[in-house]
Design a protein around this motif. Structure first.
Motif, PDB file in Angstrom:
ATOM      1  N   GLU A 412       0.834  -1.173   0.023  1.00 15.31           N
ATOM      2  CA  GLU A 412       0.098  -0.117   0.019  1.00 15.31           C
ATOM      3  C   GLU A 412       0.851   1.305  -0.012  1.00 15.31           C
ATOM      4  OE1 GLU A 412      -2.848  -0.138   3.083  1.00 15.31           O
ATOM      5  OE2 GLU A 412      -3.147   2.009   2.894  1.00 15.31           O
ATOM      6  N   GLN A 413       2.043   1.252   0.668  1.00 14.17           N
ATOM      7  CA  GLN A 413       2.835   2.386   0.996  1.00 14.17           C
ATOM      8  C   GLN A 413       3.515   2.752  -0.400  1.00 14.17           C
ATOM      9  OE1 GLN A 413       3.070   4.194   4.004  1.00 14.17           O
ATOM     10  NE2 GLN A 413       4.253   5.570   2.437  1.00 14.17           N
ATOM     11  N   LYS A 416       1.175   4.114  -2.955  1.00 14.98           N
ATOM     12  CA  LYS A 416       0.970   5.471  -2.661  1.00 14.98           C
ATOM     13  C   LYS A 416       1.850   6.461  -3.165  1.00 14.98           C
ATOM     14  CE  LYS A 416      -1.365   5.709   1.573  1.00 14.98           C
ATOM     15  NZ  LYS A 416      -1.353   5.844   2.858  1.00 14.98           N
ATOM     16  N   THR A 417       3.342   5.907  -2.857  1.00 11.86           N
ATOM     17  CA  THR A 417       4.310   6.639  -3.476  1.00 11.86           C
ATOM     18  C   THR A 417       4.666   6.700  -4.697  1.00 11.86           C
ATOM     19  OG1 THR A 417       5.355   5.578  -1.111  1.00 11.86           O
ATOM     20  CG2 THR A 417       6.976   6.982  -2.598  1.00 11.86           C
TER      21      THR A 417
END
Ligand code: HAM
Length: 419
Positions: A412-413, A416-417
């Motif tokens: 997820e991170q 997002k990035t």
């Protein structure tokens, strides 16, 4: 032992070149679809007679440029030098033009044993369109507009359209007689090639590059004077429609094309930016080819463009095309890479491009490889991270601090990035 090199005139496309090829191929596909053309793929090898009979046995291609061989079944086969003949063969063979019209496009390698130079190769690629079943000038205009749209979408400027009409077989026969009569009176001034063509294919003398021949031709009879009224009307109507679409063109009465199947409209898009090889795209009507190949009387028109020439122009004139990005580079320094493999596959499921480090190497070395790959992020799992159940996210292109993210939140991170 000596290294074996590639065949002269046949090029490798290396990874740093394929990005621009992909972009150009994607534009060609999209433009074809915008005009309702469907893709056809035919074999690279065909029976030799298909080309000798379609292209013409007195043409340069058939006389000296074909890669022809006899296979183990004693059959003469040839690597395709172009795709119009194959497309027509496939349409007749599969009944694609039986009581219907069809718009087709193709893309792929062609083979001609020409003298290699800039823009001219022995294996080259063509993108082409063929519209079978329409007799009127509207479809001639449509395929010319396809060319124009391709230049626009690729940001290519300065390509000039030259058009001409060759008339029907009947008017050409009358003209051929008049031209042969005129040239026979001037045989003393003809060069060797023109003398040979005088009895085989006198119209080809019209596009001789020899200035002396061009000087003689100034007084030669003109094909347009032998044209019937409906042929003139077809051409005039095409010219009007091009003008209405804002497409500039130049009528070149000497444009005859090097393949025998043409009749009526012929055209070439030319440029002065590619050295001696000026034609980027060429085509025209071939209303009699389908009946000559045993099909039902079907008018047809098409063009083909050389991808190497097109891509050279696109690279000269438009912005650099970036290669496919690498989003993340996985580094696992533990004994088991199960966790990082699972994360990498999940990232790919989300549409990211991920390289996993293979082989050994200290962290420093692996980070160097990550940097060279162009990746935006390195995902690092060392012994400490494994014990704490985290992955270290290290930014490789931006000056941001690294962070330790719990394994279950990494995907997820990253998304997002990176997206
Ligand atoms: P062509 O004029 O022989 O026509 O070839 C079309 C284009 O292919 C040329 O304008 C050029 O851009 C490219 N080309 C040809 N030979 C080479 C080469 N040796 N190296 C690099 N590029 C090359 C035809 O092939 C017809 N089938 C076109 C057509 C389709 N007419 C009706 N439908």
């Amino acid at each position: 032992m000596r290294n074996i090199q590639s065949v002269r005139g046949m090029n490798d496309l290396l990874p740093d070149q394929t990005a621009v090829w992909h972009r150009v191929e994607a534009v060609l596909r999209e433009v074809s679809e915008k005009y309702g053309y469907q893709e056809i793929r035919t074999p690279v090898v065909e029976k030799t007679a298909l080309f000798t009979q379609s292209i013409g046995d007195q043409t340069d291609i058939v006389e000296k440029e074909m890669y022809t061989f006899v296979d183990a079944g004693e059959e003469s086969l040839t690597l395709r030098p172009e795709s119009t003949a194959s497309t027509v063969r496939a349409c007749i063979q599969h009944g694609l033009i039986h009581n219907r019209q069809i718009r087709l496009w193709y893309m792929g390698p062609m083979f001609r044993r020409e003298r290699p130079q800039r823009g001219r190769y022995r294996q080259f690629h063509q993108f082409g369109v063929e519209a079978l079943g329409w007799p009127g000038p509207d479809i001639d205009g449509e395929i010319i507009r396809i060319g124009e749209r391709i230049w626009k979408e690729l940001g290519i400027q300065g390509i000039i359209l030259e058009i001409n009409t060759l008339g029907s077989e009947r008017s050409r026969t009358a003209y051929r007689q008049a031209l042969t009569g005129f040239l026979t009176e001037n045989t003393d001034s003809l060069d060797e090639v023109s003398l040979r063509r005088l009895h085989t294919n006198p119209l080809r003398i019209l596009d001789s590059k020899n200035p002396q021949i061009q000087a003689i031709l100034k007084d030669a009879p003109v094909l347009q004077d032998f044209m019937e009224a409906n042929e003139q009307e077809h051409f005039e109507s095409l010219c009007n429609s091009l003008a209405q679409s804002g497409i500039s063109y130049r009528i070149n009465p000497r444009l005859v094309r090097g393949l025998d199947y043409y009749s009526g409209t012929v055209f070439e898009w030319i440029t002065d930016r590619l050295g001696a090889q000026s034609a980027v795209c060429a085509g025209g009507r071939y209303d009699k080819l389908i009946t000559n190949r045993g099909g039902k009387d079907t008018p047809a028109v098409g063009f083909a463009m050389g991808l190497e020439r097109l891509i050279e122009l696109a690279m000269l004139q438009s912005e650099k095309v970036e290669a496919q990005p690498v989003h993340a580079y996985m580094i696992d320094l533990t004994d088991s890479s199960e966790v990082t493999i699972r994360i990498a596959e999940k990232l790919r499921d989300k549409g990211l491009n991920v390289i996993e480090h293979c082989g050994e190497g200290k962290l420093g070395n692996q980070l160097k490889k990550a940097d060279q790959s162009g990746a935006a992020l390195a995902l690092i799992r060392g012994q400490d991270e494994a014990e704490s159940g985290v992955i270290q996210l290290k930014h490789l292109r931006e000056n941001k601090p690294h962070s330790n993210v719990p394994v279950e939140e990494v995907v997820e991170q990253c998304v997002k990035t990176l997206m």
